[in-house]
Design a protein around this motif. Sequence first.
Motif, PDB file in Angstrom:
ATOM      1  N   THR A   1       0.831  -1.206   0.000  1.00 55.27           N
ATOM      2  CA  THR A   1       0.000   0.000   0.000  1.00 55.27           C
ATOM      3  C   THR A   1       0.866   1.258   0.000  1.00 55.27           C
ATOM      4  N   LEU A   2       1.937   1.249   0.773  1.00 56.25           N
ATOM      5  CA  LEU A   2       2.858   2.392   0.780  1.00 56.25           C
ATOM      6  C   LEU A   2       3.466   2.624  -0.595  1.00 56.25           C
ATOM      7  N   ILE A   3       3.905   1.546  -1.231  1.00 55.17           N
ATOM      8  CA  ILE A   3       4.488   1.666  -2.573  1.00 55.17           C
ATOM      9  C   ILE A   3       3.463   2.240  -3.543  1.00 55.17           C
ATOM     10  N   GLU A   4       2.259   1.697  -3.518  1.00 54.09           N
ATOM     11  CA  GLU A   4       1.212   2.180  -4.425  1.00 54.09           C
ATOM     12  C   GLU A   4       0.935   3.663  -4.218  1.00 54.09           C
ATOM     13  N   ARG A   5       0.764   4.077  -2.991  1.00 51.34           N
ATOM     14  CA  ARG A   5       0.465   5.489  -2.707  1.00 51.34           C
ATOM     15  C   ARG A   5       1.584   6.409  -3.176  1.00 51.34           C
ATOM     16  N   LYS A   6       2.818   6.021  -2.903  1.00 52.43           N
ATOM     17  CA  LYS A   6       3.949   6.870  -3.288  1.00 52.43           C
ATOM     18  C   LYS A   6       4.085   6.976  -4.796  1.00 52.43           C
ATOM     19  N   VAL A   7       3.890   5.876  -5.501  1.00 56.34           N
ATOM     20  CA  VAL A   7       3.992   5.903  -6.965  1.00 56.34           C
ATOM     21  C   VAL A   7       2.893   6.785  -7.548  1.00 56.34           C
TER      22      VAL A   7
END
Length: 110
Positions: A5-11
């Motif tokens: 989820t962190l990766i998705e949000r940052k991207v």
Amino acid sequence: MSVATLIERKVFDAVPVAHFELENESHKHSVPPNSETHFKLVLVSESFTGMMPVRRHQLLYKVLADELAGPVHALALHTFTVEEWTARGGEVTQSPDCLGGSKHDPEFKA
């Protein structure tokens, strides 16, 4: 919050996204069950137009620096412009299964 989820949000905060796939491939490696250490990211963005693949990767490494310095051990990046993605038919190669190599394996030699 999960690492995925962190990766998705940052991207999504960093670049305009035309297509996004994030696969947790940790289960293919010598890690405990339910780990979030190995990922494959397929990202299609118009912002990649005119940008060499290494620059695209550097951009994402910068965006995901905290995750790469911490819980993420491996991140396979597949980055495309919309035109490149369309020309490929919207497909990327499958990642191979891990062949071992854990430092905890008796046959591992550093």
